[in-house]
Design an enzyme around this catalytic site. Structure first.
Site, PDB file in Angstrom:
ATOM      1  N   GLU A  62     -17.237  69.181  35.031  1.00 29.99           N
ATOM      2  CA  GLU A  62     -18.053  68.095  34.494  1.00 29.99           C
ATOM      3  C   GLU A  62     -19.572  68.320  34.742  1.00 29.99           C
ATOM      4  O   GLU A  62     -20.625  68.423  33.938  1.00 29.99           O
ATOM      5  CB  GLU A  62     -17.381  66.770  34.966  1.00 29.99           C
ATOM      6  CG  GLU A  62     -18.253  65.634  34.172  1.00 29.99           C
ATOM      7  CD  GLU A  62     -17.952  65.438  32.721  1.00 29.99           C
ATOM      8  OE1 GLU A  62     -18.645  65.531  32.219  1.00 29.99           O
ATOM      9  OE2 GLU A  62     -16.772  65.116  32.761  1.00 29.99           O
ATOM     10  N   ASP A  71     -22.704  69.279  32.358  1.00 32.36           N
ATOM     11  CA  ASP A  71     -23.772  68.546  32.140  1.00 32.36           C
ATOM     12  C   ASP A  71     -25.123  69.167  32.558  1.00 32.36           C
ATOM     13  O   ASP A  71     -26.160  69.190  31.670  1.00 32.36           O
ATOM     14  CB  ASP A  71     -23.720  67.341  33.027  1.00 32.36           C
ATOM     15  CG  ASP A  71     -22.722  66.148  32.643  1.00 32.36           C
ATOM     16  OD1 ASP A  71     -21.979  66.509  31.594  1.00 32.36           O
ATOM     17  OD2 ASP A  71     -22.155  65.172  33.352  1.00 32.36           O
ATOM     18  N   SER A  78     -18.233  64.484  26.740  1.00 29.60           N
ATOM     19  CA  SER A  78     -18.865  64.990  28.110  1.00 29.60           C
ATOM     20  C   SER A  78     -19.946  66.074  27.643  1.00 29.60           C
ATOM     21  O   SER A  78     -20.775  66.054  28.384  1.00 29.60           O
ATOM     22  CB  SER A  78     -17.821  65.528  29.141  1.00 29.60           C
ATOM     23  OG  SER A  78     -17.044  64.568  29.904  1.00 29.60           O
ATOM     24  N   ILE A 130     -22.917  62.301   9.212  1.00 31.10           N
ATOM     25  CA  ILE A 130     -21.498  62.870   9.429  1.00 31.10           C
ATOM     26  C   ILE A 130     -20.706  61.912   8.476  1.00 31.10           C
ATOM     27  O   ILE A 130     -20.491  60.933   8.710  1.00 31.10           O
ATOM     28  CB  ILE A 130     -21.089  62.928  10.634  1.00 31.10           C
ATOM     29  CG1 ILE A 130     -22.289  63.638  11.430  1.00 31.10           C
ATOM     30  CG2 ILE A 130     -19.847  63.972  10.660  1.00 31.10           C
ATOM     31  CD1 ILE A 130     -22.751  64.967  10.997  1.00 31.10           C
TER      32      ILE A 130
END
Length: 600
Positions: free
Chosen positions: A299, A303, A517, A560
């Site tokens: 993670e 990031d 994420s 979208i």
């Protein structure tokens, strides 16, 4: 690279004699049903230490909210006139009578002022206590609870009481009934081997994106890189100019930290100009920064690599906050809190200078958080917005479901003992004072099937959402999902970004990874570039983004209109023209947005 360690150790309050005088009668303050998937393992050890966080009322919070609304509205004359740290603290400070009443109560239990930690505004008082003393003060029993699905263990109670005279002086006390856990979105990462290099296909092998005027390397349909995102979101030629004044930050929890060696490999692969540059690390409440390659967090690597790669050379900071509760019911482990948002907020609100954009890829089901606690934490986020900070949170990876990435195992039932079937929004994404980021995939973009979205059961729909969300709701066939969601709730997400097939370096090798994420830190990086353009032009940072996003009503975003995010045994909502609860207003067109934000 600098590493800061911040160990805010509070004084451990030992057992003390209760002050003389007749005890006050306790009245029940809160009672909950045992949450789903938690089993009771028995009484907590009496000497186990818990940090009691006492929230005092903020009588002027509505004034703070009014200020935030005005300085975040691009059509208001006060737009961008952010408040100072001192201004915000004055607006959330409790009445002196509340401060006195709380300390008198604590003193009656032998807890002196010097044993307490107060937040910068004085609206939180924290004290570390043995379970036995906390039980006496709150008229309750703390139990050890274990989550049946992932084995997490917490010390919590299902009810607590307070003396009646404190009703107007204490808003809540945690950790008591809060069973929420900060989970990384898409906790089951979709790792897959990545190609040895990320070289784009030939310049002739391009995809033209209809309506946007941009072309993207065809390789981006299977591998997302920094170059892909800059092409897709129209930021290829932008060069940051205000790097001495602008900054971006990422938050990490659950022992997550970003590995410097992985970052260098990523830079060699995708951002050669950034080789040998790094980022600051701030450790909060026992956060980790173990640089052993085999311990790197996926993670955190994701990031940092994409947020800093896109926004380079904007300075970056990684906040590593401790708080995972490795509690063993057979021992007296002193680290059972698992309320890292409060630990992080307590730290960040005390800082005189804060990065203008902060992305967080963690959350939990909204219903696992007591509503009073969720609203209080949401109010802390509002304080940051008032100081000119943009907060972005992943919208979740379970579609309209409970965050479980596998629709087959989702359990979409209420956590209140009634076991009603409901869509499950996520928190903190459902807080109206943060920007929730959903997910897309492929080129041309469609909604990714795990993009979290829906409607809060805790927070009403803000006025700035009324037009866009009202239009979406009016377009739904009558009776669609009746009773499964709250049409009057704060709607999420607000915007979206690519969320799958991201090429990162993790523990020394290239892998593909996906989840919201990935979309949150990436979109945060483009917000940082917008801030750069504004700051270079002598303007303030964008701050709280949502009123601006909804005022634009889709202008500056790639709408979208294909895809859906199923959950709870349903197809979920569809991506449609305009705002929708799968992709929000869509993905950013940086070039268009830059021109727009420079006009305000």
């Amino acid at each position: 690279m600098r590493v800061y360690a911040l160990f805010g150790s509070l004084v451990l309050v030992a057992f003390a004699n209760v002050a003389s005088g007749a005890p006050r009668t306790l009245t029940l303050r809160q009672s909950i049903a045992p949450p789903r998937n938690w089993v009771d393992l028995g009484r907590a050890p009496p000497t186990h230490v818990i940090p009691l966080r006492i929230a005092l009322p903020q009588p002027r919070f509505l004034e703070l909210e009014e200020h935030l609304t005005e300085i975040s509205d691009p059509l208001h004359e006060r737009y961008g006139k952010h408040l100072s740290k001192e201004d915000v603290e004055a607006l959330v400070a409790p009445h002196a009578s509340s401060v006195d009443a709380v300390h008198e109560w604590l003193d009656s239990h032998g807890i002196r002022k010097e044993a307490c930690h107060r937040s910068p505004a004085g609206d939180w008082v924290t004290v570390r206590l043995p379970v036995a003393q906390a039980e006496k003060m709150l008229g309750t029993e703390f139990r050890v609870w274990k989550h049946t699905l992932d084995g997490d263990v917490l010390v919590r109670t299902t009810e607590y009481s307070l003396p009646a005279h404190l009703d107007e002086h204490i808003e809540l006390i945690q950790p008591t009934t809060a069973f929420n856990r900060a989970k990384g979105q898409r906790t089951t990462f979709r790792f897959s081997p990545a190609p040895e290099t990320a070289s784009p296909l030939s310049s002739d092998d391009k995809i033209s994106v209809a309506g946007s005027g941009v072309t993207v390397d065809a390789s981006c349909n299977t591998t997302i890189t920094v170059s892909c995102l800059k092409q897709l979101y129209n930021a290829v030629d932008y060069v940051p100019k205000a790097t001495d004044k602008n900054a971006i930050a990422l938050t990490g929890y659950l022992e997550q930290f970003a590995n410097f060696a992985d970052l260098q490999q990523f830079y060699v692969d995708q951002v050669p100009a950034a080789i040998n540059t790094s980022f600051d690390v701030v450790l909060i409440n026992g956060g980790l920064n173990n640089q052993t390659l085999g311990d790197a967090g996926a993670e955190a690597d994701l990031d940092v690599q994409f947020a800093l790669g896109i926004s380079f050379p904007t300075p970056g900071t990684f906040f590593s906050t401790g708080g995972r509760p490795p509690f063993n019911p057979d021992t007296d482990t002193p680290t059972d809190t698992n309320e890292p948002y409060l630990d992080w907020l307590n730290f960040i609100l005390a800082q005189p200078k804060i990065p203008q954009v902060i992305s967080t890829s963690y959350g939990d089901d909204e219903q696992t958080v007591p509503v009073d606690f969720a609203r209080r934490v949401c109010g802390e986020f509002a304080q940051l917005g008032a100081r000119g900070v943009s907060l972005l949170f992943s919208s979740g990876d379970g579609g309209v479901g409970d965050g479980d990435p596998d629709p087959a195992t989702q359990t979409c039932f209420t956590n209140d003992g009634k076991n009603q079937t409901k869509f499950i929004p996520g928190f903190p994404a459902s807080c109206p004072f943060v920007t929730a980021v959903g997910g897309t995939v492929h080129i041309p973009e469609v909604a990714v099937d795990f993009s979290g979205g829906g409607f809060s059961n805790y927070f009403p729909r803000p006025i700035w959402q009324d037009v866009a969300v009202g239009k979406f709701l009016a377009s739904l066939p009558k009776g669609t999902y009746a009773g499964l969601f709250n049409p009057s709730g704060r709607a999420i997400p607000d915007v979206s970004g690519q969320a799958d097939f991201f090429r990162i370096f993790f523990r020394g090798r290239a892998v593909h990874i996906g989840g919201t994420s990935a979309s949150s830190p990436s979109i945060a990086a483009f917000i940082a570039l917008l801030n750069d353009a504004r700051i270079a032009a002598g303007k303030p940072s964008l701050g709280f983004l949502n009123p601006l996003i909804y005022a634009l009503n889709g202008v500056g975003f790639n709408d979208i209109t294909a895809g859906n995010a199923p959950g709870c045994g349903t197809p979920g909502f569809n991506a449609t023209a305009g705002w929708d609860p799968v992709t929000g207003f869509g993905t950013p067109d940086f070039g268009k947005l830059k021109d727009i934000v420079l006009k305000f």
